[in-house]
Design a protein around this motif. Structure first.
Motif, mmCIF file in Angstrom:
data_model
loop_
_atom_site.group_PDB
_atom_site.id
_atom_site.type_symbol
_atom_site.label_atom_id
_atom_site.label_comp_id
_atom_site.label_asym_id
_atom_site.label_seq_id
_atom_site.Cartn_x
_atom_site.Cartn_y
_atom_site.Cartn_z
ATOM 1 N N ILE A 745 13.017 -22.882 -21.316
ATOM 2 C CA ILE A 745 11.568 -22.696 -21.362
ATOM 3 C C ILE A 745 10.918 -24.017 -21.719
ATOM 4 N N GLN A 746 10.022 -24.451 -20.850
ATOM 5 C CA GLN A 746 9.312 -25.691 -21.114
ATOM 6 C C GLN A 746 7.856 -25.374 -21.436
ATOM 7 N N VAL A 747 7.300 -26.131 -22.390
ATOM 8 C CA VAL A 747 5.864 -26.049 -22.649
ATOM 9 C C VAL A 747 5.328 -27.461 -22.431
ATOM 10 N N ASN A 748 4.392 -27.575 -21.497
ATOM 11 C CA ASN A 748 3.867 -28.885 -21.097
ATOM 12 C C ASN A 748 5.000 -29.871 -20.774
ATOM 13 N N GLY A 749 6.002 -29.355 -20.079
ATOM 14 C CA GLY A 749 7.075 -30.216 -19.609
ATOM 15 C C GLY A 749 8.144 -30.534 -20.621
ATOM 16 N N GLU A 762 12.356 -8.732 -13.698
ATOM 17 C CA GLU A 762 11.186 -9.108 -12.901
ATOM 18 C C GLU A 762 10.460 -10.284 -13.549
ATOM 19 N N GLU A 763 9.711 -10.997 -12.715
ATOM 20 C CA GLU A 763 9.028 -12.193 -13.174
ATOM 21 C C GLU A 763 8.158 -11.962 -14.408
ATOM 22 N N LYS A 764 7.343 -10.875 -14.376
ATOM 23 C CA LYS A 764 6.412 -10.664 -15.497
ATOM 24 C C LYS A 764 7.163 -10.379 -16.793
ATOM 25 N N ASP A 765 8.302 -9.725 -16.667
ATOM 26 C CA ASP A 765 9.089 -9.441 -17.872
ATOM 27 C C ASP A 765 9.760 -10.713 -18.403
ATOM 28 N N VAL A 766 10.169 -11.578 -17.478
ATOM 29 C CA VAL A 766 10.777 -12.846 -17.888
ATOM 30 C C VAL A 766 9.756 -13.664 -18.666
ATOM 31 N N LEU A 767 8.519 -13.718 -18.121
ATOM 32 C CA LEU A 767 7.475 -14.513 -18.772
ATOM 33 C C LEU A 767 7.146 -13.951 -20.151
ATOM 34 N N THR A 768 7.079 -12.644 -20.239
ATOM 35 C CA THR A 768 6.809 -12.003 -21.529
ATOM 36 C C THR A 768 7.884 -12.361 -22.545
ATOM 37 N N ALA A 769 9.151 -12.264 -22.079
ATOM 38 C CA ALA A 769 10.269 -12.575 -22.964
ATOM 39 C C ALA A 769 10.224 -14.038 -23.402
ATOM 40 N N ALA A 770 9.862 -14.906 -22.450
ATOM 41 C CA ALA A 770 9.827 -16.338 -22.749
ATOM 42 C C ALA A 770 8.781 -16.642 -23.814
ATOM 43 N N LYS A 771 7.605 -16.016 -23.644
ATOM 44 C CA LYS A 771 6.508 -16.288 -24.576
ATOM 45 C C LYS A 771 6.803 -15.723 -25.964
ATOM 46 N N ALA A 777 6.364 -19.502 -28.830
ATOM 47 C CA ALA A 777 5.131 -18.823 -29.242
ATOM 48 C C ALA A 777 4.277 -19.733 -30.099
ATOM 49 N N LYS A 778 4.940 -20.498 -30.954
ATOM 50 C CA LYS A 778 4.249 -21.426 -31.845
ATOM 51 C C LYS A 778 3.420 -22.433 -31.026
ATOM 52 N N TYR A 779 4.054 -23.005 -30.002
ATOM 53 C CA TYR A 779 3.343 -23.989 -29.178
ATOM 54 C C TYR A 779 2.240 -23.346 -28.359
ATOM 55 N N VAL A 780 2.526 -22.162 -27.826
ATOM 56 C CA VAL A 780 1.538 -21.477 -26.991
ATOM 57 C C VAL A 780 0.290 -21.155 -27.814
ATOM 58 N N GLU A 782 -1.026 -22.775 -30.029
ATOM 59 C CA GLU A 782 -1.817 -23.955 -30.384
ATOM 60 C C GLU A 782 -2.876 -24.317 -29.342
ATOM 61 N N GLY A 783 -2.905 -23.595 -28.230
ATOM 62 C CA GLY A 783 -3.899 -23.911 -27.192
ATOM 63 C C GLY A 783 -4.097 -22.732 -26.263
ATOM 64 N N THR A 784 -4.740 -22.999 -25.126
ATOM 65 C CA THR A 784 -4.976 -21.926 -24.158
ATOM 66 C C THR A 784 -3.936 -22.052 -23.052
ATOM 67 N N LEU A 785 -3.322 -20.942 -22.751
ATOM 68 C CA LEU A 785 -2.319 -20.914 -21.685
ATOM 69 C C LEU A 785 -3.040 -20.923 -20.346
ATOM 70 N N ILE A 786 -2.827 -21.991 -19.544
ATOM 71 C CA ILE A 786 -3.558 -22.035 -18.274
ATOM 72 C C ILE A 786 -2.654 -21.850 -17.058
ATOM 73 N N LYS A 787 -1.342 -21.972 -17.222
ATOM 74 C CA LYS A 787 -0.459 -21.821 -16.066
ATOM 75 C C LYS A 787 0.911 -21.344 -16.523
ATOM 76 N N GLU A 788 1.486 -20.403 -15.752
ATOM 77 C CA GLU A 788 2.845 -19.931 -16.053
ATOM 78 C C GLU A 788 3.671 -20.004 -14.777
ATOM 79 N N ILE A 789 4.789 -20.693 -14.861
ATOM 80 C CA ILE A 789 5.646 -20.856 -13.683
ATOM 81 C C ILE A 789 7.029 -20.303 -14.006
ATOM 82 N N TYR A 790 7.571 -19.493 -13.052
ATOM 83 C CA TYR A 790 8.935 -19.015 -13.219
ATOM 84 C C TYR A 790 9.741 -19.408 -11.985
ATOM 85 N N ILE A 791 10.734 -20.254 -12.164
ATOM 86 C CA ILE A 791 11.637 -20.618 -11.076
ATOM 87 C C ILE A 791 12.853 -19.719 -11.220
ATOM 88 N N LYS A 792 13.024 -18.819 -10.237
ATOM 89 C CA LYS A 792 14.024 -17.762 -10.350
ATOM 90 C C LYS A 792 15.414 -18.307 -10.689
#
Length: 802
Positions: A745-749, A762-771, A777-780, A782-792
């Motif tokens: 999981i990368q936050v801002n690279g 599924e993608e949405k469940d992966v993103l939920t788990a990641a966050k 969660a700590k990094y997220v 600290e700001g507004t989440l503007i983009k979520e990318i999941y590379i299968k």
RNA sequence: GCCCAGGUGGUGGAAUUGGUAGACACGCAGGACUUAAAAUCCUGUUCCGUUUACGGAGUGCGGGUUCGAUUCCCGCCCUGGGCACCA
């Protein structure tokens, strides 16, 4: 508990080499292969006094592993070996000591045969060849005659390398950098009648690599060596109406810039043109000076100074009628037409013009400078827009180039032409230890080929090796050899005393191997058509422009004459890297040659060859050191212990993953990663043990790399027959897919954590788990989440804005 | 000068249709076994910061593209190989 059997390489390797030999495991059914054929070839060694060194092992051992792998993949593998046993070192040694080259050669090959046997490689000894044996060079001579009879061999006066110190002719490789390798004298040139093969005639054919799996680098090197160039031959009429001079140029776009002509000093026109004129003396003086330049001077910076003389003649530039002077110049070679149109857009012409005060003019703009050529420091070699160029003014010079060529041709001023830098092959050597050229010189009939039935023309046993200073081969000192009768008129005749370049011998040895075991005609079509081309050829890159061009040439000729069906001799080519010692090439003179023998004795062939393969990528080579060999020994011991353990229960998924990895990497000859993968598997299985089936799979995977060790382990694990008659293991795709996967999981690279999910989440469940991952969660937060990318199957990337 | 290949820990090297850099080894450090050594086994090992965890830097150098670059683009530097007055 019974005492554990220890891995004993020495005993076990001896045992299996004997058994393989007795069971004729490495013999090939050449006449009637029942399986698809595979011709696995290595460049044969020269039997030098150094014997086999590390470099030979570095290429031969992996080549053997490759052959064994192909055998397990179901091919009938033909893997021959031999000796390139004619050549200079043995002869030089004879000059020094009087010991006959055949003796030295025998001593060396006997020793090397033992070394090759100790390797335990799958050599097919029945097919072995030795180029210095009459059985072999009979056919080298026969091939020469085939070329001779078909107009592809001729004799002509040509300069050879001459060492004034040793009073002998030198081969090119003895005269490197213009100095004699033995006495360091500066090498000069001497004109002697020499034999040539018409290599140049095959230049175009040799540029075709269709269907060949060769390194791009090698093809490029050959292409540069062959040096095809497209240009135009432009006629410049002479001002005094005495004919014309034809210039070859690849740059017809500069024709309007041409203000003089330069011609090669050795061009026959020069002599005629100056004869009897006031220019004869000065021109000849300059020609003498140029001739005296040794190769060192010619290639050194000062030697590159332009040197020439005015011939007194003028020519007419056909496009503008201008009268332009003709000069001889040292930098013009007898290439193309030997005549060059000269202008301000070529650095050499420019320098020459400045030295001899010849006017110049620019016709290509583009640099923005308005300097006149006279004040300019350098030629204008950049592309740009043409000016003062008649109808072509205003065009880009590169775009105009083909149009000008076409126009010149239409005007009858020139003709488009192709040239090659490749030259004909000078193959005669004034040397003893080579194959005699099978030609007889008869006073009445001239050059007469020796009839096939009289081949081989054997080397005389007794000759005087000491150089006589007459530029003749030592063969000339044997009256018994020289005096013969003409095969045509039966009158008195003398044999040709030159021998062939050893590259002739090595240019066809791969065609001899398949028929060497039988007494049949070397070009037994039934066998050759079955076995040619060579499927894999492994050898050093230093042969890219010599051996590999010569061999292709001879093969092309034999194909054209109907003796072989295949067009090209080597379908796949791989170069091993070079092994250096402390960064330097290993050589006897440097005294840094490392012998493999002590390592083989101490560790055994299997460990030694695995170490060579594990050192790094096969095609890269590297600097030799023995520091890591203990690591491979430890691995071999662990592998042994694992395989003789009572059966256990290993990880099937890992075993199958390894089979896939090893198979993929073997195909690419990435032996280093093959070994790493098997090490990994071994380490992972030490505690759990392996099932019998798993053991049998893994033993087969390592077998090509450690043949003796694995043959023994195969037997101990109730494998049937030789492991090399067993099939290469296959893997089950379904076992390779893992149920869960770990995602980064990368936050801002930046990597902030990982998450484990099941493979079809599924993608949405992966993103939920990641966050939900704490650190993420700590990094997220600290700001507004503007983009979520999941590379299968790979990772999650989140972008936040502060 | 021209053409080609390459530059990753202390070392050899892994990983590229752009997706957790440092697999596998060597070396080194610590530990177990041993009277001791060797061998073997276990643990650690990119660097910097304070303590598992965490943060920062990091694939020759400088820029760029991208959510993300050892990997792609531009400009350099260095090493190795080949060719070298071929018009």
């Amino acid at each position: 508990m019974p005492p554990k059997k220890k891995y004993n390489p020495a005993a076990l390797e001896k045992k299996w080499i004997e058994i393989w030999d007795k069971k004729e495991l490495h013999k090939t059914n050449l006449k009637d292969p029942k399986k698809p054929k595979y011709y696995n070839l290595v460049m044969f060694p020269y039997p030098s006094g150094d014997k086999l060194h590390i470099g030979h092992w570095y290429s031969y051992a992996p080549a053997d592993s490759w052959g064994r792998y192909m055998r397990m993949k179901g091919f009938e593998v033909f893997q021959p070996i031999g000796f390139d046993s004619f050549g200079l070192p043995a002869e030089n040694y004879a000059i020094k000591t009087g010991i006959h080259p055949s003796k030295t050669t025998k001593t060396n090959t006997d020793y090397m045969r033992k070394q090759l046997a100790a390797m335990g490689a799958a050599w097919n000894w029945d097919a072995a060849v030795m180029t210095s044996s009459p059985d072999y060079y009979k056919w080298t001579q026969w091939i020469f005659l085939q070329l001779y009879k078909n107009g592809l061999a001729y004799r002509k006066e040509a300069p050879v390398n001459w060492c004034p110190g040793c009073q002998t002719v030198l081969a090119n490789e003895q005269a490197q950098d213009g100095k004699c390798e033995r006495c360091d004298s500066e090498v000069t040139k001497k004109d002697l009648a020499q034999w040539f093969f018409k290599l140049k005639k095959y230049a175009q054919k040799l540029l075709n690599y269709d269907g060949l799996d060769w390194p791009e680098k090698t093809k490029l090197m050959q292409q540069n060596w062959i040096g095809r160039s497209e240009g135009v031959n432009i006629d410049f009429p002479l001002a005094d109406d005495s004919g014309k001079l034809t210039c070859y140029t690849t740059r017809p776009d500069t024709i309007y810039s041409v203000t003089f002509i330069v011609i090669a000093p050795e061009h026959p026109w020069v002599k005629k043109a100056v004869s009897g004129t006031e220019h004869e003396k000065p021109v000849n003086k300059v020609i003498d000076k140029i001739k005296k330049q040794t190769d060192i001077e010619r290639t050194s910076e000062t030697g590159k100074d332009k040197l020439g003389a005015f011939t007194g003649k003028y020519a007419i530039n056909p496009v503008n009628g201008e009268k332009i002077p003709v000069y001889i110049a040292n930098f013009v070679l007898m290439y193309g037409t030997g005549v060059v149109m000269a202008d301000a857009h070529d650095q050499r012409d420019f320098e020459f013009a400045h030295k001899y005060d010849i006017p110049l003019k620019f016709v290509i703009s583009g640099t923005g400078k308005k300097t006149s050529p006279k004040n300019a420091k350098e030629a204008h070699t950049d592309d740009g827009t043409l000016f003062d160029s008649g109808q072509f003014s205003g065009m880009n010079n590169r775009e105009a180039l083909p149009k000008i060529a076409e126009w010149l041709e239409k005007q009858g001023m020139g003709k488009r032409t192709v040239n090659y830098r490749l030259r004909d092959w000078l193959l005669s050597r004034q040397r003893f230890w080579g194959a005699p050229i099978p030609i007889v010189h008869c006073e009445k009939c001239g050059e007469v080929p020796v009839p096939d039935k009289d081949l081989p023309v054997e080397l005389p046993k007794y000759v005087d090796f000491k150089p006589k200073g007459d530029g003749k081969s030592p063969l000339a000192t044997s009256p018994k050899f020289v005096n013969t009768t003409c095969p045509k008129c039966k009158g008195k005749a003398k044999r040709e005393t030159d021998t062939m370049d050893t590259f002739v011998c090595s240019s066809w040895y791969f065609l001899r191997y398949p028929t060497a075991g039988s007494k049949s005609h070397a070009f037994d079509k039934k066998i050759l058509d079955k076995w040619m081309p060579v499927d894999m050829y492994i050898g050093g890159p230093e042969h890219a422009c010599m051996h590999l061009i010569y061999a292709r040439f001879i093969h092309h000729v034999m194909h054209d004459l109907g003796y072989v069906k295949a067009k090209e001799p080597f379908r796949r080519l791989v170069h091993q890297g070079m092994i250096t010692k402390d960064g330097a090439k290993m050589s006897k003179s440097k005294g840094n040659v490392v012998s493999p023998d002590a390592f083989v004795k101490k560790f055994g062939s299997d460990i030694f060859r695995m170490y060579l393969m594990f050192m790094g990528p096969f095609t890269e080579g590297g600097d030799w050191n023995d520091k890591g060999i203990m690591g491979v020994k430890r691995f071999a011991d662990r592998f042994w212990n694992l395989m003789i353990q009572p059966d256990g229960e290993g990880n099937d998924a890992l075993v199958h993953k390894t089979i896939k990895k090893v198979t993929d990497d073997m195909e690419k000859l990435h032996f280093n990663t093959v070994i790493a993968a098997i090490m990994e598997l071994t380490n992972a299985s030490m505690k759990t043990g392996l099932t019998k089936t798993q053991k049998q799979s893994i033993i087969r995977l390592l077998a090509p790399l450690a043949p003796h060790l694995c043959e023994e382990l195969w037997e101990l694990n109730s494998g049937r027959g030789s492991v090399f008659n067993a099939q290469w293991p296959t893997y089950d795709e379904s076992l390779l897919v893992e149920d869960t996967m770990t995602l980064a999981i990368q936050v801002n690279g930046k990597l902030r954590g990982t998450v484990e999910v099941s493979k079809d989440t599924e993608e949405k469940d992966v993103l939920t788990a990641a966050k939900a991952v704490e650190n993420v969660a700590k990094y997220v937060s600290e700001g507004t989440l503007i983009k979520e990318i999941y590379i299968k199957g790979k990772m999650v990337s989140l972008v936040i804005k502060p």
